[in-house]
Each structure stands twice: as structure tokens, then as C-alpha cells.
Motif scaffolding. Sequence first.
Motif, PDB file in Angstrom:
ATOM      1  N   SER A  24       0.843  -1.196   0.000  1.00 50.54           N
ATOM      2  CA  SER A  24       0.000   0.000   0.000  1.00 50.54           C
ATOM      3  C   SER A  24       0.877   1.246   0.000  1.00 50.54           C
ATOM      4  O   SER A  24       0.970   1.943   1.012  1.00 50.54           O
ATOM      5  CB  SER A  24      -0.913  -0.001   1.221  1.00 50.54           C
ATOM      6  OG  SER A  24      -0.108   0.010   2.390  1.00 50.54           O
ATOM      7  N   THR A  25       1.519   1.472  -1.103  1.00 50.13           N
ATOM      8  CA  THR A  25       2.386   2.635  -1.215  1.00 50.13           C
ATOM      9  C   THR A  25       2.525   3.022  -2.673  1.00 50.13           C
ATOM     10  O   THR A  25       2.516   2.159  -3.552  1.00 50.13           O
ATOM     11  CB  THR A  25       3.782   2.365  -0.627  1.00 50.13           C
ATOM     12  OG1 THR A  25       4.619   3.499  -0.859  1.00 50.13           O
ATOM     13  CG2 THR A  25       4.428   1.158  -1.288  1.00 50.13           C
ATOM     14  N   ARG A  26       2.679   4.342  -2.921  1.00 50.65           N
ATOM     15  CA  ARG A  26       2.904   4.798  -4.287  1.00 50.65           C
ATOM     16  C   ARG A  26       4.379   4.734  -4.660  1.00 50.65           C
ATOM     17  O   ARG A  26       4.738   5.009  -5.804  1.00 50.65           O
ATOM     18  CB  ARG A  26       2.400   6.233  -4.431  1.00 50.65           C
ATOM     19  CG  ARG A  26       0.896   6.373  -4.265  1.00 50.65           C
ATOM     20  CD  ARG A  26       0.446   7.818  -4.426  1.00 50.65           C
ATOM     21  NE  ARG A  26      -0.996   7.956  -4.274  1.00 50.65           N
ATOM     22  CZ  ARG A  26      -1.642   9.112  -4.363  1.00 50.65           C
ATOM     23  NH1 ARG A  26      -0.963  10.218  -4.613  1.00 50.65           N
ATOM     24  NH2 ARG A  26      -2.948   9.153  -4.201  1.00 50.65           N
ATOM     25  N   THR A  27       5.200   4.405  -3.654  1.00 47.79           N
ATOM     26  CA  THR A  27       6.647   4.370  -3.891  1.00 47.79           C
ATOM     27  C   THR A  27       7.168   2.943  -3.873  1.00 47.79           C
ATOM     28  O   THR A  27       8.294   2.684  -3.447  1.00 47.79           O
ATOM     29  CB  THR A  27       7.374   5.217  -2.833  1.00 47.79           C
ATOM     30  OG1 THR A  27       7.067   4.708  -1.527  1.00 47.79           O
ATOM     31  CG2 THR A  27       6.970   6.673  -2.926  1.00 47.79           C
ATOM     32  N   SER A  51      15.359  -6.817  -6.507  1.00 52.06           N
ATOM     33  CA  SER A  51      15.748  -5.421  -6.401  1.00 52.06           C
ATOM     34  C   SER A  51      14.618  -4.489  -6.829  1.00 52.06           C
ATOM     35  O   SER A  51      13.601  -4.927  -7.369  1.00 52.06           O
ATOM     36  CB  SER A  51      16.986  -5.162  -7.267  1.00 52.06           C
ATOM     37  OG  SER A  51      16.684  -5.395  -8.633  1.00 52.06           O
ATOM     38  N   ARG A  52      14.823  -3.208  -6.592  1.00 51.51           N
ATOM     39  CA  ARG A  52      13.810  -2.196  -6.910  1.00 51.51           C
ATOM     40  C   ARG A  52      13.335  -2.286  -8.359  1.00 51.51           C
ATOM     41  O   ARG A  52      12.148  -2.197  -8.638  1.00 51.51           O
ATOM     42  CB  ARG A  52      14.394  -0.803  -6.669  1.00 51.51           C
ATOM     43  CG  ARG A  52      14.735  -0.505  -5.235  1.00 51.51           C
ATOM     44  CD  ARG A  52      15.544   0.795  -5.160  1.00 51.51           C
ATOM     45  NE  ARG A  52      15.879   1.172  -3.803  1.00 51.51           N
ATOM     46  CZ  ARG A  52      16.879   0.636  -3.119  1.00 51.51           C
ATOM     47  NH1 ARG A  52      17.621  -0.294  -3.654  1.00 51.51           N
ATOM     48  NH2 ARG A  52      17.116   1.056  -1.892  1.00 51.51           N
ATOM     49  N   SER A  53      14.290  -2.426  -9.248  1.00 52.36           N
ATOM     50  CA  SER A  53      13.961  -2.434 -10.669  1.00 52.36           C
ATOM     51  C   SER A  53      13.485  -3.797 -11.157  1.00 52.36           C
ATOM     52  O   SER A  53      12.948  -3.916 -12.253  1.00 52.36           O
ATOM     53  CB  SER A  53      15.191  -2.026 -11.472  1.00 52.36           C
ATOM     54  OG  SER A  53      16.195  -3.026 -11.352  1.00 52.36           O
ATOM     55  N   GLY A  54      13.722  -4.803 -10.348  1.00 52.86           N
ATOM     56  CA  GLY A  54      13.426  -6.167 -10.772  1.00 52.86           C
ATOM     57  C   GLY A  54      14.564  -6.805 -11.536  1.00 52.86           C
ATOM     58  O   GLY A  54      14.475  -7.972 -11.932  1.00 52.86           O
ATOM     59  N   GLY A  55      15.644  -6.068 -11.699  1.00 49.75           N
ATOM     60  CA  GLY A  55      16.731  -6.573 -12.515  1.00 49.75           C
ATOM     61  C   GLY A  55      17.672  -7.532 -11.828  1.00 49.75           C
ATOM     62  O   GLY A  55      18.477  -8.195 -12.473  1.00 49.75           O
ATOM     63  N   ARG A  56      17.574  -7.585 -10.507  1.00 52.34           N
ATOM     64  CA  ARG A  56      18.441  -8.498  -9.772  1.00 52.34           C
ATOM     65  C   ARG A  56      17.620  -9.314  -8.789  1.00 52.34           C
ATOM     66  O   ARG A  56      16.749  -8.773  -8.099  1.00 52.34           O
ATOM     67  CB  ARG A  56      19.514  -7.738  -8.997  1.00 52.34           C
ATOM     68  CG  ARG A  56      20.520  -8.648  -8.316  1.00 52.34           C
ATOM     69  CD  ARG A  56      21.597  -7.856  -7.584  1.00 52.34           C
ATOM     70  NE  ARG A  56      22.558  -8.745  -6.942  1.00 52.34           N
ATOM     71  CZ  ARG A  56      23.701  -9.106  -7.484  1.00 52.34           C
ATOM     72  NH1 ARG A  56      24.046  -8.639  -8.677  1.00 52.34           N
ATOM     73  NH2 ARG A  56      24.526  -9.921  -6.843  1.00 52.34           N
ATOM     74  N   THR A  57      17.878 -10.590  -8.756  1.00 52.50           N
ATOM     75  CA  THR A  57      17.199 -11.489  -7.819  1.00 52.50           C
ATOM     76  C   THR A  57      18.228 -12.342  -7.094  1.00 52.50           C
ATOM     77  O   THR A  57      19.321 -12.594  -7.605  1.00 52.50           O
ATOM     78  CB  THR A  57      16.204 -12.411  -8.536  1.00 52.50           C
ATOM     79  OG1 THR A  57      16.895 -13.166  -9.547  1.00 52.50           O
ATOM     80  CG2 THR A  57      15.082 -11.615  -9.193  1.00 52.50           C
ATOM     81  N   ALA A  74       3.686  -1.663 -11.471  1.00 50.97           N
ATOM     82  CA  ALA A  74       2.457  -0.955 -11.849  1.00 50.97           C
ATOM     83  C   ALA A  74       1.294  -1.352 -10.943  1.00 50.97           C
ATOM     84  O   ALA A  74       0.365  -0.578 -10.737  1.00 50.97           O
ATOM     85  CB  ALA A  74       2.113  -1.241 -13.297  1.00 50.97           C
ATOM     86  N   LYS A  75       1.375  -2.572 -10.403  1.00 50.95           N
ATOM     87  CA  LYS A  75       0.319  -3.061  -9.519  1.00 50.95           C
ATOM     88  C   LYS A  75       0.761  -3.086  -8.061  1.00 50.95           C
ATOM     89  O   LYS A  75       0.041  -3.599  -7.201  1.00 50.95           O
ATOM     90  CB  LYS A  75      -0.103  -4.468  -9.953  1.00 50.95           C
ATOM     91  CG  LYS A  75      -0.720  -4.529 -11.338  1.00 50.95           C
ATOM     92  CD  LYS A  75      -1.152  -5.945 -11.688  1.00 50.95           C
ATOM     93  CE  LYS A  75      -1.809  -5.994 -13.070  1.00 50.95           C
ATOM     94  NZ  LYS A  75      -2.239  -7.368 -13.431  1.00 50.95           N
ATOM     95  N   ASN A  76       1.957  -2.559  -7.782  1.00 49.71           N
ATOM     96  CA  ASN A  76       2.476  -2.542  -6.410  1.00 49.71           C
ATOM     97  C   ASN A  76       2.445  -3.932  -5.779  1.00 49.71           C
ATOM     98  O   ASN A  76       2.084  -4.092  -4.608  1.00 49.71           O
ATOM     99  CB  ASN A  76       1.684  -1.559  -5.537  1.00 49.71           C
ATOM    100  CG  ASN A  76       1.921  -0.121  -5.919  1.00 49.71           C
ATOM    101  OD1 ASN A  76       2.841   0.197  -6.669  1.00 49.71           O
ATOM    102  ND2 ASN A  76       1.080   0.766  -5.434  1.00 49.71           N
ATOM    103  N   THR A  77       2.830  -4.925  -6.537  1.00 46.85           N
ATOM    104  CA  THR A  77       2.729  -6.301  -6.080  1.00 46.85           C
ATOM    105  C   THR A  77       3.979  -7.094  -6.445  1.00 46.85           C
ATOM    106  O   THR A  77       4.526  -6.918  -7.538  1.00 46.85           O
ATOM    107  CB  THR A  77       1.496  -6.991  -6.673  1.00 46.85           C
ATOM    108  OG1 THR A  77       0.325  -6.230  -6.355  1.00 46.85           O
ATOM    109  CG2 THR A  77       1.323  -8.402  -6.122  1.00 46.85           C
TER     110      THR A  77
END
Length: 126
Positions: A24-27, A51-57, A74-77
Motif C-alpha cells: 500500500s504505497t505509491r513508492t 531489487s527495486r527495478s526487478g533486474g536483480r534477484t 504498476a500493480k504494487n505487487t
Amino acid sequence: VQLQASGGGLVQAGGSLRLSCAASTRTFSTYNIGWFRQAPGKEREFVAGISRSGGRTEYADSAKGRFTISRDSAKNTAFLQMDSLNPEDTAVYYCAADSTSLMYTVRNRVSDYAYWGRGTLVTVSS
């Protein structure tokens, strides 16, 4: 940030589950997301992180090759796809958010994550 994990349940060994972590956050895109689990009588342990960008797991050895972490900012999920489950995967699964890690660094300690959701129970029967 508030997190809510869902998608747990009872599954037979060899089966699959997909966990979701809604934030539940816009950030949302400013947080690394981690999945942890805690089995009865055991300490909470890292399962996977993204990671934040999804580029590293990153994955725990027990999860490599079977679990996949992903996120949809986009879905905060965030998601944890779990395949080839076995009874040793039985635990309460928690998602957590980390806002202070360095860029492209995914941390794996419980203490690195400041925000936690309520867990979802995964039970794998033999």
C-alpha cells in the motif's frame, strides 16, 4: 509501507503455489522486496529477494531452481512462484520491504528489512 501476503494454502508434494505481496504505497518501486519463511520451532529464513527495478534477484539454496520471485510495480505487487514443493517447504511465508540497500544489491538478513506483512501459511503434504 504496509504489506499483505496472500496465496498460501495446502498443496501436495510436487505441487505449486503462487504467493502475492501487495503493497500500500505509491513508492513501491523504491523498495527491494524479500520473501522469508518460518517453520515451527525454527528461525525466520530468507527465501528470495528482488531489487527495486526487478533486474536483480537472489535465492536461498533451498529455493534455487524451484522458486521464482518477480514484481509488477504498476500493480504494487510482488510474487513468489513456488514449484516442486516438498514437505520441508511448509512454513509461514512473509514478504518484507527494504528501502536502504544499495542499488542492485539484494540483502538476505531479517534485520535488513524494516517493513513486514502478516504471513501466509503454506502446508505441503507428503
